[in-house]
Scaffold this motif. Sequence first.
Motif, PDB file in Angstrom:
ATOM      1  N   GLN B 402       1.784   3.453  20.023  1.00  0.00           N
ATOM      2  CA  GLN B 402       0.478   3.227  19.413  1.00  0.00           C
ATOM      3  C   GLN B 402       0.632   2.783  17.961  1.00  0.00           C
ATOM      4  N   ALA B 403       1.492   3.489  17.256  1.00  0.00           N
ATOM      5  CA  ALA B 403       1.664   3.197  15.836  1.00  0.00           C
ATOM      6  C   ALA B 403       2.202   1.789  15.619  1.00  0.00           C
ATOM      7  N   THR B 404       3.259   1.448  16.343  1.00  0.00           N
ATOM      8  CA  THR B 404       3.866   0.134  16.121  1.00  0.00           C
ATOM      9  C   THR B 404       2.944  -0.990  16.567  1.00  0.00           C
ATOM     10  N   ARG B 405       2.081  -0.674  17.526  1.00  0.00           N
ATOM     11  CA  ARG B 405       1.120  -1.689  17.942  1.00  0.00           C
ATOM     12  C   ARG B 405       0.196  -2.050  16.790  1.00  0.00           C
ATOM     13  N   ALA B 406      -0.201  -1.015  16.036  1.00  0.00           N
ATOM     14  CA  ALA B 406      -1.085  -1.267  14.895  1.00  0.00           C
ATOM     15  C   ALA B 406      -0.390  -2.177  13.881  1.00  0.00           C
ATOM     16  N   PHE B 407       0.894  -1.964  13.668  1.00  0.00           N
ATOM     17  CA  PHE B 407       1.631  -2.814  12.739  1.00  0.00           C
ATOM     18  C   PHE B 407       1.645  -4.255  13.242  1.00  0.00           C
ATOM     19  N   ARG B 408       1.845  -4.374  14.531  1.00  0.00           N
ATOM     20  CA  ARG B 408       1.900  -5.726  15.088  1.00  0.00           C
ATOM     21  C   ARG B 408       0.558  -6.413  14.946  1.00  0.00           C
ATOM     22  N   GLU B 409      -0.506  -5.680  15.243  1.00  0.00           N
ATOM     23  CA  GLU B 409      -1.830  -6.308  15.146  1.00  0.00           C
ATOM     24  C   GLU B 409      -2.186  -6.655  13.709  1.00  0.00           C
ATOM     25  N   ALA B 410      -1.662  -5.851  12.789  1.00  0.00           N
ATOM     26  CA  ALA B 410      -1.903  -6.147  11.372  1.00  0.00           C
ATOM     27  C   ALA B 410      -1.005  -7.276  10.897  1.00  0.00           C
ATOM     28  N   GLU B 411      -0.102  -7.676  11.765  1.00  0.00           N
ATOM     29  CA  GLU B 411       0.882  -8.717  11.420  1.00  0.00           C
ATOM     30  C   GLU B 411       1.677  -8.344  10.181  1.00  0.00           C
ATOM     31  N   VAL B 412       2.090  -7.109  10.151  1.00  0.00           N
ATOM     32  CA  VAL B 412       2.938  -6.648   9.057  1.00  0.00           C
ATOM     33  C   VAL B 412       4.273  -6.213   9.641  1.00  0.00           C
ATOM     34  N   ASN B 413       5.354  -6.697   9.022  1.00  0.00           N
ATOM     35  CA  ASN B 413       6.667  -6.361   9.538  1.00  0.00           C
ATOM     36  C   ASN B 413       7.084  -4.952   9.122  1.00  0.00           C
ATOM     37  N   ILE B 414       7.657  -4.227  10.069  1.00  0.00           N
ATOM     38  CA  ILE B 414       8.168  -2.898   9.757  1.00  0.00           C
ATOM     39  C   ILE B 414       9.589  -3.028   9.238  1.00  0.00           C
ATOM     40  N   GLU B 415       9.795  -2.679   7.983  1.00  0.00           N
ATOM     41  CA  GLU B 415      11.129  -2.808   7.395  1.00  0.00           C
ATOM     42  C   GLU B 415      11.982  -1.587   7.718  1.00  0.00           C
ATOM     43  N   ALA B 432       5.121  -3.842   0.068  1.00  0.00           N
ATOM     44  CA  ALA B 432       3.930  -3.283  -0.572  1.00  0.00           C
ATOM     45  C   ALA B 432       2.684  -4.127  -0.325  1.00  0.00           C
ATOM     46  N   GLU B 433       2.888  -5.408  -0.188  1.00  0.00           N
ATOM     47  CA  GLU B 433       1.763  -6.314  -0.015  1.00  0.00           C
ATOM     48  C   GLU B 433       0.963  -6.025   1.249  1.00  0.00           C
ATOM     49  N   GLY B 434       1.650  -5.550   2.269  1.00  0.00           N
ATOM     50  CA  GLY B 434       0.956  -5.335   3.540  1.00  0.00           C
ATOM     51  C   GLY B 434       0.438  -3.926   3.740  1.00  0.00           C
ATOM     52  N   MET B 435       0.640  -3.070   2.740  1.00  0.00           N
ATOM     53  CA  MET B 435       0.349  -1.658   2.952  1.00  0.00           C
ATOM     54  C   MET B 435      -1.103  -1.353   3.302  1.00  0.00           C
ATOM     55  N   GLU B 436      -2.035  -1.851   2.490  1.00  0.00           N
ATOM     56  CA  GLU B 436      -3.440  -1.510   2.759  1.00  0.00           C
ATOM     57  C   GLU B 436      -3.868  -1.999   4.144  1.00  0.00           C
ATOM     58  N   ARG B 437      -3.473  -3.191   4.455  1.00  0.00           N
ATOM     59  CA  ARG B 437      -3.842  -3.774   5.755  1.00  0.00           C
ATOM     60  C   ARG B 437      -3.342  -2.905   6.906  1.00  0.00           C
ATOM     61  N   VAL B 438      -2.076  -2.519   6.812  1.00  0.00           N
ATOM     62  CA  VAL B 438      -1.501  -1.702   7.868  1.00  0.00           C
ATOM     63  C   VAL B 438      -2.202  -0.345   7.966  1.00  0.00           C
ATOM     64  N   VAL B 439      -2.527   0.229   6.813  1.00  0.00           N
ATOM     65  CA  VAL B 439      -3.214   1.523   6.836  1.00  0.00           C
ATOM     66  C   VAL B 439      -4.567   1.385   7.523  1.00  0.00           C
ATOM     67  N   GLN B 440      -5.235   0.281   7.254  1.00  0.00           N
ATOM     68  CA  GLN B 440      -6.541   0.070   7.888  1.00  0.00           C
ATOM     69  C   GLN B 440      -6.408  -0.057   9.396  1.00  0.00           C
ATOM     70  N   TYR B 441      -5.387  -0.764   9.852  1.00  0.00           N
ATOM     71  CA  TYR B 441      -5.178  -0.904  11.293  1.00  0.00           C
ATOM     72  C   TYR B 441      -4.759   0.423  11.930  1.00  0.00           C
ATOM     73  N   LEU B 442      -3.955   1.191  11.204  1.00  0.00           N
ATOM     74  CA  LEU B 442      -3.551   2.498  11.732  1.00  0.00           C
ATOM     75  C   LEU B 442      -4.761   3.426  11.832  1.00  0.00           C
ATOM     76  N   TYR B 443      -5.629   3.325  10.831  1.00  0.00           N
ATOM     77  CA  TYR B 443      -6.826   4.152  10.866  1.00  0.00           C
ATOM     78  C   TYR B 443      -7.642   3.809  12.107  1.00  0.00           C
TER      79      TYR B 443
END
Lengths: 448, 448
Positions: B402-415, B432-443
Amino acid sequence: MKVVKFGGSSVANATQLRKVADIVLDDPERKVVVVSAPGKRSSDDVKMTDLLIELAGKVIGNEDYDTALSAVMDRFREIIQELELSEDLTETIQKNIQYIISSHESAEWTLDALKSCGEDGSAQILSAYLQSKDVKAAYVNPKEAGIIVSDEPGQAQVLDESLEQLYKLHEREGILVVPGFFGYSKEGRLVTFPRGGSDITGSIVAAGVKADLYENFTDVDSVYCVNPNIVSNPKQITSLTYKEMRELSYAGFSVFHDEALIPAFKAKIPVCIKNTNNPQAPGTMIVAENEAGYGRVTGIASDKGFLTLYVSKYLMNREIGFGRRLLQILEDENISFEHAPSGIDDMSVILREEELYGEKEERILARIQEELDVDMVNIERNMAMVMLVGEGMNSTIGLASQATRAFREAEVNIEMINQGSSEVSMMFGVDAEGMERVVQYLYREFFE
Amino acid sequence: MKVVKFGGSSVANATQLRKVADIVLDDPERKVVVVSAPGKRSSDDVKMTDLLIELAGKVIGNEDYDTALSAVMDRFREIIQELELSEDLTETIQKNIQYIISSHESAEWTLDALKSCGEDGSAQILSAYLQSKDVKAAYVNPKEAGIIVSDEPGQAQVLDESLEQLYKLHEREGILVVPGFFGYSKEGRLVTFPRGGSDITGSIVAAGVKADLYENFTDVDSVYCVNPNIVSNPKQITSLTYKEMRELSYAGFSVFHDEALIPAFKAKIPVCIKNTNNPQAPGTMIVAENEAGYGRVTGIASDKGFLTLYVSKYLMNREIGFGRRLLQILEDENISFEHAPSGIDDMSVILREEELYGEKEERILARIQEELDVDMVNIERNMAMVMLVGEGMNSTIGLASQATRAFREAEVNIEMINQGSSEVSMMFGVDAEGMERVVQYLYREFFE
């Protein structure tokens, strides 16, 4: 110029050696041949090197070694006779062995020198066989070739000056047959590589002559993308990078000793894994870079036999040096660790099971409790590692999602994820019980 | 019996203190009240403690301190007059401050003692105000209450004997008002806790009296499940465990100092975070265990300002002690690390950016190169950490998916992924640039 290396199964008997000759002659670029000692002819056979080690044991122990020596010579004689070569060759090989036995050197050197007779014999035989087919060929002793190594019996490392001297092999004509597994120290003493060292010889020679290609002939068609015992008829890997090969070798792929390839890697010589019994199959190429494969999963490696050492302590992350001290305790016991994920108030260390047992385990647990004053320390065994390998994985959006989906569909819990250090792999820890299932689901996800 | 603690904003002025009194009187179980120093009345105001620190600076520096003292007393006087309390109270507070100034103790003690006057004044004022409403109430000095600490100014740790003595507060009648932030050493010297120490006092008192509940009143309705600056109107957490609170506090949740809660945790006192300005809202409960929440994501913490120190070396995993030596280099420079994922031939160390800079950075890079003879070492900045927190997460199949799916949908790479050490959290590293976006998708993935 191509360098070709043949493993033990490829030179186990006359039938195999005929195939070897055919392969070598099939491509005029194949100019330097490296050979191993004769391997097992069948699954309950004994490898030549093991027979030689037994012989060495008798000699060193001052026991009667006639039977052991006969066992060795019978094997050579059988091959020589089947290939219809001169009995002189058998005598040459036996004289060499006798010379070592009578030399009264140290036990260490005697063992080393006798071990090398398997490869040396193979090389002499192959060279003679090629000559018997009217092919210009010559046996080249490693000293002559220029394989100069450090003087550490059983652990020899090749020295840099070796590469320059090896390049001169270009000046020689015909096919050159070099025995694998040993070299000579600067002082001229014979020294062997670690077990499986014919791979090392092949790699060094390929680097030294700046080969266009280093072909490593073994008994499988290629490197598979997954353990064939877990997924039947898995896809073959057409090509992978040095880094990917190294990561795959780490956790279960045992096509050959990955460290052996390092001289070839450093010199950027392309490597091809091929099958002596099916030489027309394309095999697997191992290269420095592989842009086409970037961002794709190349292989799935898996292995059981890991354990997790887990410690927790309130405010652990405030104690600068805590992690270092834990690792120090392990280092004092000469324990190597795989990975050490840490959290805020806890830290785990992933070890191979054989690293921790009995008294050593008790000592370590006691030290951790006393010196680190932890709230809790425990050990969880029966862990398996599953590793996805592929260049560019850590920059590929969505890969983690695909991978974890496979775990979920397999209904296997992920106990640990290690992603971030390696650019080329992603490691998961699962209970050993679920490993095969997860590997099958991962295969389906990434290769079908 | 309930212990209630009010933070700086809750006692910043008369209006707030009236609310405090109403809250305390609203529930007869609320018997012990711990107060902070008056906080900011508005966003460009100055906290009382900062005014006291300025005063201390003048006193210690032998400068004229009249203006600084007036600034302090004016604040107290304003509150006292608005609450229509006796001028005697102002005099009492001023006498106490003057006594400290004239005592000619060490600079260290003077600073410590003056800092404590904010809390002390708050407690005196609240106690007097309750009395003015005909409520039986008393100011209880920490020494009298039994808050005995180690003698480390600004770093005091509560001693175990404290808890026994605190329990005797049960013998007293009426509402007891205790100033937060300081205690007394065994020798009777006043010593302060680290900044934010009123939380520590409240926690200790709650543990000592074995309170049924410890209510921590602040200026937010509850602990939110995600940073409200990233997701507006996020869901409120109704209840979470001590462990979850600690993990969330680590990476960005700054409702209060998580370490302050440890005495309450150890004594298994339930804690409730509530809002002085909205006391009827249920707030957030923090408890030892929460079976209902097991396997569910409780909160998403996120923070920028991390960097990765990356080293790679061929055959690193064969060098027993490599990881330990790398950590030793960091420890020598007093650097604390967050996580150190290691691979076969490489290792990363995740640090907070402020740990590595300028000459320190140069020294460390030089030492790593020389002492560890690495193939490569580099630093990648601008990393953010995103942490999913929830009890039982590491045993819950499908969560990583579930978590990694959110990253994918946010189009943010997991380092980086760190899962496996903590049972209660899962950590991801992203640019850092993708942090807010990813948090929003995770939420969205976990809370909607």
